[in-house]
Design a protein around this motif. Structure first.
Motif, PDB file in Angstrom:
ATOM      1  N   GLY A   1       3.499 -43.804 -11.608  1.00  0.00           N
ATOM      2  CA  GLY A   1       4.446 -44.914 -11.596  1.00  0.00           C
ATOM      3  C   GLY A   1       5.159 -45.131 -12.910  1.00  0.00           C
ATOM      4  O   GLY A   1       5.712 -46.197 -13.155  1.00  0.00           O
ATOM      5  N   LEU A   2       5.209 -44.143 -13.749  1.00  0.00           N
ATOM      6  CA  LEU A   2       5.863 -44.245 -15.047  1.00  0.00           C
ATOM      7  C   LEU A   2       7.366 -44.011 -14.943  1.00  0.00           C
ATOM      8  O   LEU A   2       8.160 -44.700 -15.570  1.00  0.00           O
ATOM      9  CB  LEU A   2       5.237 -43.231 -16.017  1.00  0.00           C
ATOM     10  CG  LEU A   2       5.788 -43.163 -17.429  1.00  0.00           C
ATOM     11  CD1 LEU A   2       5.444 -44.437 -18.182  1.00  0.00           C
ATOM     12  CD2 LEU A   2       5.204 -41.956 -18.158  1.00  0.00           C
ATOM     13  N   VAL A   3       7.750 -43.039 -14.104  1.00  0.00           N
ATOM     14  CA  VAL A   3       9.125 -42.550 -14.062  1.00  0.00           C
ATOM     15  C   VAL A   3       9.618 -42.442 -12.627  1.00  0.00           C
ATOM     16  O   VAL A   3       8.867 -42.062 -11.729  1.00  0.00           O
ATOM     17  CB  VAL A   3       9.179 -41.134 -14.706  1.00  0.00           C
ATOM     18  CG1 VAL A   3      10.511 -40.468 -14.505  1.00  0.00           C
ATOM     19  CG2 VAL A   3       8.824 -41.193 -16.173  1.00  0.00           C
TER      20      VAL A   3
ATOM     21  N   ARG B   1       7.658 -35.396 -21.002  1.00  0.00           N
ATOM     22  CA  ARG B   1       7.098 -34.367 -20.120  1.00  0.00           C
ATOM     23  C   ARG B   1       7.063 -34.864 -18.668  1.00  0.00           C
ATOM     24  O   ARG B   1       7.395 -34.135 -17.738  1.00  0.00           O
ATOM     25  CB  ARG B   1       5.698 -33.971 -20.611  1.00  0.00           C
ATOM     26  CG  ARG B   1       5.130 -32.755 -19.943  1.00  0.00           C
ATOM     27  CD  ARG B   1       3.860 -32.228 -20.614  1.00  0.00           C
ATOM     28  NE  ARG B   1       2.836 -33.237 -20.853  1.00  0.00           N
ATOM     29  CZ  ARG B   1       2.456 -33.651 -22.063  1.00  0.00           C
ATOM     30  NH1 ARG B   1       3.010 -33.153 -23.141  1.00  0.00           N
ATOM     31  NH2 ARG B   1       1.508 -34.558 -22.195  1.00  0.00           N
ATOM     32  N   THR B   2       6.714 -36.131 -18.484  1.00  0.00           N
ATOM     33  CA  THR B   2       6.665 -36.706 -17.141  1.00  0.00           C
ATOM     34  C   THR B   2       8.059 -36.777 -16.530  1.00  0.00           C
ATOM     35  O   THR B   2       8.243 -36.492 -15.345  1.00  0.00           O
ATOM     36  CB  THR B   2       6.003 -38.107 -17.174  1.00  0.00           C
ATOM     37  OG1 THR B   2       4.691 -37.974 -17.741  1.00  0.00           O
ATOM     38  CG2 THR B   2       5.893 -38.697 -15.781  1.00  0.00           C
TER      39      THR B   2
ATOM     40  N   ASN C   1      -1.882 -42.387 -21.928  1.00  0.00           N
ATOM     41  CA  ASN C   1      -1.175 -41.466 -22.796  1.00  0.00           C
ATOM     42  C   ASN C   1      -1.272 -40.008 -22.359  1.00  0.00           C
ATOM     43  O   ASN C   1      -1.066 -39.105 -23.128  1.00  0.00           O
ATOM     44  CB  ASN C   1      -1.666 -41.598 -24.236  1.00  0.00           C
ATOM     45  CG  ASN C   1      -1.187 -42.894 -24.838  1.00  0.00           C
ATOM     46  OD1 ASN C   1      -0.099 -43.369 -24.515  1.00  0.00           O
ATOM     47  ND2 ASN C   1      -1.991 -43.478 -25.701  1.00  0.00           N
ATOM     48  N   ARG C   2      -1.601 -39.832 -21.078  1.00  0.00           N
ATOM     49  CA  ARG C   2      -1.647 -38.477 -20.541  1.00  0.00           C
ATOM     50  C   ARG C   2      -0.688 -38.374 -19.375  1.00  0.00           C
ATOM     51  O   ARG C   2      -0.479 -39.329 -18.628  1.00  0.00           O
ATOM     52  CB  ARG C   2      -3.077 -38.132 -20.083  1.00  0.00           C
ATOM     53  CG  ARG C   2      -4.031 -37.982 -21.250  1.00  0.00           C
ATOM     54  CD  ARG C   2      -5.380 -37.514 -20.807  1.00  0.00           C
ATOM     55  NE  ARG C   2      -6.079 -38.662 -20.225  1.00  0.00           N
ATOM     56  CZ  ARG C   2      -6.912 -38.559 -19.203  1.00  0.00           C
ATOM     57  NH1 ARG C   2      -7.172 -37.415 -18.655  1.00  0.00           N
ATOM     58  NH2 ARG C   2      -7.511 -39.637 -18.723  1.00  0.00           N
ATOM     59  N   SER C   3      -0.122 -37.193 -19.189  1.00  0.00           N
ATOM     60  CA  SER C   3       0.751 -36.933 -18.057  1.00  0.00           C
ATOM     61  C   SER C   3      -0.046 -37.043 -16.774  1.00  0.00           C
ATOM     62  O   SER C   3      -1.246 -36.788 -16.739  1.00  0.00           O
ATOM     63  CB  SER C   3       1.335 -35.507 -18.184  1.00  0.00           C
ATOM     64  OG  SER C   3       1.856 -35.077 -16.965  1.00  0.00           O
ATOM     65  N   PHE C   4       0.620 -37.380 -15.675  1.00  0.00           N
ATOM     66  CA  PHE C   4      -0.067 -37.478 -14.392  1.00  0.00           C
ATOM     67  C   PHE C   4      -0.687 -36.163 -13.982  1.00  0.00           C
ATOM     68  O   PHE C   4      -1.638 -36.141 -13.214  1.00  0.00           O
ATOM     69  CB  PHE C   4       0.864 -38.011 -13.289  1.00  0.00           C
ATOM     70  CG  PHE C   4       1.939 -37.073 -12.852  1.00  0.00           C
ATOM     71  CD1 PHE C   4       1.724 -36.207 -11.788  1.00  0.00           C
ATOM     72  CD2 PHE C   4       3.169 -37.053 -13.471  1.00  0.00           C
ATOM     73  CE1 PHE C   4       2.709 -35.354 -11.360  1.00  0.00           C
ATOM     74  CE2 PHE C   4       4.162 -36.204 -13.038  1.00  0.00           C
ATOM     75  CZ  PHE C   4       3.938 -35.339 -11.981  1.00  0.00           C
TER      76      PHE C   4
ATOM     77  N   THR D   1       2.679 -45.567 -23.523  1.00  0.00           N
ATOM     78  CA  THR D   1       2.526 -44.129 -23.330  1.00  0.00           C
ATOM     79  C   THR D   1       3.210 -43.383 -24.467  1.00  0.00           C
ATOM     80  O   THR D   1       4.282 -43.770 -24.912  1.00  0.00           O
ATOM     81  CB  THR D   1       3.155 -43.709 -21.982  1.00  0.00           C
ATOM     82  OG1 THR D   1       2.624 -44.551 -20.956  1.00  0.00           O
ATOM     83  CG2 THR D   1       2.863 -42.268 -21.662  1.00  0.00           C
ATOM     84  N   LYS D   2       2.571 -42.339 -24.916  1.00  0.00           N
ATOM     85  CA  LYS D   2       3.128 -41.536 -26.005  1.00  0.00           C
ATOM     86  C   LYS D   2       4.470 -40.937 -25.581  1.00  0.00           C
ATOM     87  O   LYS D   2       4.625 -40.521 -24.430  1.00  0.00           O
ATOM     88  CB  LYS D   2       2.163 -40.418 -26.390  1.00  0.00           C
ATOM     89  CG  LYS D   2       0.901 -40.917 -27.048  1.00  0.00           C
ATOM     90  CD  LYS D   2      -0.015 -39.754 -27.417  1.00  0.00           C
ATOM     91  CE  LYS D   2      -1.296 -40.272 -28.023  1.00  0.00           C
ATOM     92  NZ  LYS D   2      -2.237 -39.168 -28.317  1.00  0.00           N
ATOM     93  N   PRO D   3       5.423 -40.862 -26.495  1.00  0.00           N
ATOM     94  CA  PRO D   3       6.756 -40.332 -26.169  1.00  0.00           C
ATOM     95  C   PRO D   3       6.733 -38.925 -25.573  1.00  0.00           C
ATOM     96  O   PRO D   3       7.501 -38.635 -24.651  1.00  0.00           O
ATOM     97  CB  PRO D   3       7.485 -40.347 -27.514  1.00  0.00           C
ATOM     98  CG  PRO D   3       6.809 -41.420 -28.294  1.00  0.00           C
ATOM     99  CD  PRO D   3       5.364 -41.366 -27.869  1.00  0.00           C
ATOM    100  N   ASP D   4       5.859 -38.044 -26.072  1.00  0.00           N
ATOM    101  CA  ASP D   4       5.835 -36.681 -25.529  1.00  0.00           C
ATOM    102  C   ASP D   4       5.351 -36.681 -24.082  1.00  0.00           C
ATOM    103  O   ASP D   4       5.798 -35.872 -23.271  1.00  0.00           O
ATOM    104  CB  ASP D   4       4.994 -35.746 -26.395  1.00  0.00           C
ATOM    105  CG  ASP D   4       3.518 -36.112 -26.426  1.00  0.00           C
ATOM    106  OD1 ASP D   4       3.202 -37.316 -26.533  1.00  0.00           O
ATOM    107  OD2 ASP D   4       2.675 -35.189 -26.343  1.00  0.00           O
TER     108      ASP D   4
END
Length: 150
Positions: free
Chosen positions: A48-50, A79-80, A143-146, A72-75
């Motif tokens: 649900g971030l993007v 990436r998401t 702070n981790r990608s899904f 959440t970290k920018p990277d």
């Protein structure tokens, strides 16, 4: 009737049938083109971030980020976004190929070539596997990608 090429009536019937097939193919192709141009696809990542929306060419037309982005970290955010954009393009390729099948069919070599070309143009290449180390227990889940969340 003999159906010989020298039989004028038979030749006219074959020409009329050929013209009817060509007219139908032209109409079906116009319908396909119009439907393809109208397609928009929206995809969201599982966390649900993007949420991204793309048009019929695969171009990004809308990007929504939730307030979770602030934690959440920018990277991970970038990436998401890219992963969600790839998923939207894959969905667009599927939808476009479905439209092609519904309008012009898949029987002719030309229709199959169009469908393959659309798929090749829109589909993202499989993401390369990276060696993602396991996060420490104190690492923030946000702070981790899904794709990294287990």
């Amino acid at each position: 009737m003999d159906h010989s090429i020298l039989d004028p009536d038979s030749a006219r019937e074959r020409l009329a049938a050929w013209k009817d097939r060509i007219d139908k193919l032209a109409a079906d192709t116009q319908t396909m083109s119009a439907r393809l141009q109208e397609v928009r696809v929206t995809a969201a990542d599982p966390s649900g971030l993007v949420e991204v929306t793309i048009d019929s060419t695969g171009s990004l037309v809308d990007l929504k980020l939730t307030d979770r982005m602030e934690r959440t970290k920018p990277d991970v955010v970038s990436r998401t976004i890219m992963q969600t954009l790839d998923e939207a393009k894959n969905q667009l390729a599927d939808r476009s190929q479905q439209i092609i099948a519904e309008t012009v069919g898949t029987e002719s070599p030309a229709a199959r070539a169009i469908a393959e070309s659309v798929g090749n143009q829109l589909r993202s290449t499989p993401a390369q596997e990276t060696d993602v180390s396991k996060p420490d227990a104190e690492d923030d889940y946000e702070n981790r990608s899904f794709l990294e969340k287990g």
